[in-house]
Write a protein that holds these residues in place. Sequence first.
Motif, PDB file in Angstrom:
ATOM      1  N   TYR A 137      42.627  13.955 -29.672  1.00 55.08           N
ATOM      2  CA  TYR A 137      43.964  13.509 -29.261  1.00 55.08           C
ATOM      3  C   TYR A 137      44.276  13.991 -27.845  1.00 55.08           C
ATOM      4  O   TYR A 137      44.833  13.238 -27.037  1.00 55.08           O
ATOM      5  CB  TYR A 137      45.049  14.040 -30.206  1.00 55.08           C
ATOM      6  N   ARG A 138      43.931  15.251 -27.547  1.00 50.91           N
ATOM      7  CA  ARG A 138      44.200  15.791 -26.208  1.00 50.91           C
ATOM      8  C   ARG A 138      43.399  15.040 -25.150  1.00 50.91           C
ATOM      9  O   ARG A 138      43.945  14.690 -24.090  1.00 50.91           O
ATOM     10  CB  ARG A 138      43.872  17.289 -26.156  1.00 50.91           C
ATOM     11  N   LEU A 139      42.121  14.817 -25.426  1.00 53.56           N
ATOM     12  CA  LEU A 139      41.297  14.064 -24.475  1.00 53.56           C
ATOM     13  C   LEU A 139      41.871  12.665 -24.245  1.00 53.56           C
ATOM     14  O   LEU A 139      41.920  12.175 -23.109  1.00 53.56           O
ATOM     15  CB  LEU A 139      39.853  13.955 -24.982  1.00 53.56           C
ATOM     16  N   HIS A 140      42.309  12.034 -25.320  1.00 55.28           N
ATOM     17  CA  HIS A 140      42.903  10.704 -25.238  1.00 55.28           C
ATOM     18  C   HIS A 140      44.162  10.731 -24.371  1.00 55.28           C
ATOM     19  O   HIS A 140      44.305   9.933 -23.438  1.00 55.28           O
ATOM     20  CB  HIS A 140      43.235  10.192 -26.640  1.00 55.28           C
ATOM     21  N   ASP A 141      45.066  11.654 -24.694  1.00 55.47           N
ATOM     22  CA  ASP A 141      46.333  11.715 -23.954  1.00 55.47           C
ATOM     23  C   ASP A 141      46.110  12.048 -22.475  1.00 55.47           C
ATOM     24  O   ASP A 141      46.766  11.468 -21.600  1.00 55.47           O
ATOM     25  CB  ASP A 141      47.275  12.736 -24.593  1.00 55.47           C
ATOM     26  N   ASP A 142      45.175  12.954 -22.189  1.00 49.08           N
ATOM     27  CA  ASP A 142      44.867  13.283 -20.795  1.00 49.08           C
ATOM     28  C   ASP A 142      44.298  12.065 -20.060  1.00 49.08           C
ATOM     29  O   ASP A 142      44.622  11.827 -18.898  1.00 49.08           O
ATOM     30  CB  ASP A 142      43.864  14.443 -20.719  1.00 49.08           C
ATOM     31  N   SER A 143      43.475  11.293 -20.747  1.00 46.36           N
ATOM     32  CA  SER A 143      42.883  10.095 -20.140  1.00 46.36           C
ATOM     33  C   SER A 143      43.945   9.030 -19.872  1.00 46.36           C
ATOM     34  O   SER A 143      43.938   8.386 -18.819  1.00 46.36           O
ATOM     35  CB  SER A 143      41.783   9.535 -21.038  1.00 46.36           C
ATOM     36  N   ILE A 144      44.860   8.852 -20.821  1.00 44.52           N
ATOM     37  CA  ILE A 144      45.965   7.894 -20.617  1.00 44.52           C
ATOM     38  C   ILE A 144      46.823   8.334 -19.435  1.00 44.52           C
ATOM     39  O   ILE A 144      47.225   7.509 -18.601  1.00 44.52           O
ATOM     40  CB  ILE A 144      46.816   7.737 -21.901  1.00 44.52           C
ATOM     41  N   ASP A 145      47.092   9.648 -19.330  1.00 50.01           N
ATOM     42  CA  ASP A 145      47.855  10.183 -18.199  1.00 50.01           C
ATOM     43  C   ASP A 145      47.148   9.899 -16.874  1.00 50.01           C
ATOM     44  O   ASP A 145      47.789   9.528 -15.889  1.00 50.01           O
ATOM     45  CB  ASP A 145      48.083  11.695 -18.349  1.00 50.01           C
ATOM     46  N   GLU A 146      45.828  10.063 -16.865  1.00 52.73           N
ATOM     47  CA  GLU A 146      45.069   9.810 -15.650  1.00 52.73           C
ATOM     48  C   GLU A 146      45.132   8.330 -15.250  1.00 52.73           C
ATOM     49  O   GLU A 146      45.327   8.011 -14.067  1.00 52.73           O
ATOM     50  CB  GLU A 146      43.614  10.240 -15.858  1.00 52.73           C
ATOM     51  N   ILE A 147      45.011   7.448 -16.212  1.00 46.34           N
ATOM     52  CA  ILE A 147      45.124   6.014 -15.918  1.00 46.34           C
ATOM     53  C   ILE A 147      46.521   5.706 -15.370  1.00 46.34           C
ATOM     54  O   ILE A 147      46.677   4.993 -14.384  1.00 46.34           O
ATOM     55  CB  ILE A 147      44.834   5.156 -17.171  1.00 46.34           C
TER      56      ILE A 147
END
Length: 138
Positions: free
Chosen positions: A123-133
């Motif tokens: 979940y953290r990796l996902h949320d960090d990736s969405i933030d980066e996009i």
Amino acid sequence: MTKAEIKRRLNAISWLDDELKILDAKIERYEVMTQGHAIRYDAVKVQTSPGDPVSKAMEKLYELMGKRKKVQTKMIKAVADATDLIDLVCDTKGRLVLHHRYINCMTWRAIAERMGYAERHIYRLHDDSIDEIYKKCQ
């Protein structure tokens, strides 16, 4: 582009996949109904009498196959769009999480098991990736 818009564009693949599954089930049902009849349903017009139940089934089958082709075209565009968004992520693990989740339509648990992490970390990796996009699309 908002984070909600990013997630909507990524989720489009899953929604279209669900739509394809429904259409496939309907197509299969109509194919069973017309089985054993030597009528080509890929022809532009079905050549049987108008009141014939097989004729009606063939027309419906042809209509469903046309819808399926349109959904497949949308799916190709959605995969290309999602891939473009995922490619904006620098972190390899984050890209992999997004790819598994949105391109492969995997569950959170399956992603965690495949990558060897706890679900919470996924979940953290996902949320960090969405933030980066999100930051790169500003």
